[in-house]
Design an enzyme around this catalytic site. Sequence first.
Site, PDB file in Angstrom:
ATOM      1  N   HIS A 237       0.824  -1.221   0.000  1.00 59.02           N
ATOM      2  CA  HIS A 237       0.000   0.000   0.000  1.00 59.02           C
ATOM      3  C   HIS A 237       0.857   1.269   0.000  1.00 59.02           C
ATOM      4  O   HIS A 237       0.790   2.080  -0.920  1.00 59.02           O
ATOM      5  CB  HIS A 237      -0.916   0.018   1.227  1.00 59.02           C
ATOM      6  CG  HIS A 237      -1.776  -1.199   1.377  1.00 59.02           C
ATOM      7  ND1 HIS A 237      -2.799  -1.485   0.515  1.00 59.02           N
ATOM      8  CD2 HIS A 237      -1.747  -2.211   2.284  1.00 59.02           C
ATOM      9  CE1 HIS A 237      -3.382  -2.616   0.882  1.00 59.02           C
ATOM     10  NE2 HIS A 237      -2.760  -3.074   1.956  1.00 59.02           N
TER      11      HIS A 237
HETATM   12  C1  BDR Z   1      -2.771   1.127   5.374  1.00 59.98           C
HETATM   13  O1  BDR Z   1      -2.970   0.697   6.709  1.00 59.98           O
HETATM   14  C2  BDR Z   1      -1.733   0.409   7.321  1.00 59.98           C
HETATM   15  O2  BDR Z   1      -1.790  -0.767   8.057  1.00 59.98           O
HETATM   16  C3  BDR Z   1      -0.694   0.379   6.226  1.00 59.98           C
HETATM   17  O3  BDR Z   1       0.534   0.861   6.711  1.00 59.98           O
HETATM   18  C4  BDR Z   1      -1.282   1.273   5.148  1.00 59.98           C
HETATM   19  O4  BDR Z   1      -0.911   2.626   5.350  1.00 59.98           O
HETATM   20  C5  BDR Z   1      -3.465   0.145   4.451  1.00 59.98           C
HETATM   21  O5  BDR Z   1      -4.829   0.085   4.744  1.00 59.98           O
END
Ligand code: BDR
Length: 309
Positions: A237
């Site tokens: 992500h």
């Molecule tokens: C986001 O949530 C966090 O756990 C990750 O770092 C990312 O920024 C994904 O939903």
Amino acid sequence: MKKPVIIDCDPGIDDAIALFLAFASENLDVKAITTVAGNVILEKTSKNALKISEYAGYNVKVARGASKPLMRELITAEFIHGESGLGSITLLEPVRAFYHKNAYDTIYEEATSCEGKLHIIALGPLTNIAITLLKYPDIKEKINHITVMGGSTELGNSTPVAEFNIYVDPEAAKIVFNSGIPVTMVGLNVTNTAYIITEDLEEISTYKNKVSDFVVKSLSPLFKFFEKIDFPGVPLHDPAVVASVIDENILETKFLRVDVETKGEFTRGKTVVDVYGVTNKAPNVNVALKINRERFIALFKELVKRYEI
Ligand code: BDR
Ligand code: CA
């Protein structure tokens, strides 16, 4: 010319990898890292940010921000990121100190000195950015762009409809999305398709540098989790979001209306994206609709390979 950026984050395994990409890119000048509570508590995300920058050999200000969302109790994500926030990886204790200013004052300071060119990359709950906007209303003219990892045009990961970063602090997201500053939302609809597969990791393991080691060790244990929910690999992500600022041709976006659900019984933190324009409300957010995965993974590998030892 390098883009001046601040990376606001909650490291976090994928935040850490996103920071490594940003440090290695010749297109970005990372002016500061600001930390927020999210994946783990603020004390840990902040210490992790210092450790990560020292591990990468990148000397950058690390400024601490909010320890909880604007109006709610903190929700964390140790089930993915582990107790420390960095999975099973232990990095050396940091030798440098935190920057003497807090995150909000640091963001304002950098926005002022960058004379309108500062780009904020937000990889965690949007609490710090919202507080900065409330504390310094004149900052709006000083920020060039905010790129957010968060939300989704489709399904969520914290609840069936809400993505973690927006779910944790929906009120902050609402403030940022309606700030009038150009905002790009890179949500799960796109980052879930920015996944890495085992063959990619095998190749990365041959680079044999600090960052390739970190990438392989931190991501390998996550394959099981994502296999169970039928994902083709591990979604990257936050790295995908940093990559989209480095290479502006990686994403397809559309300027759309996005409202954040702050009241719903089952829908807290959902980003309600008006793809067909049915609300007749003015668009406020550039919404990422597609990412070029091949191009992203190629850039990812190139940046990881750049680390020498
Ligand atoms: C986001 O949530 C966090 O756990 C990750 O770092 C990312 O920024 C994904 O939903
Ligand atoms: Ca994050």
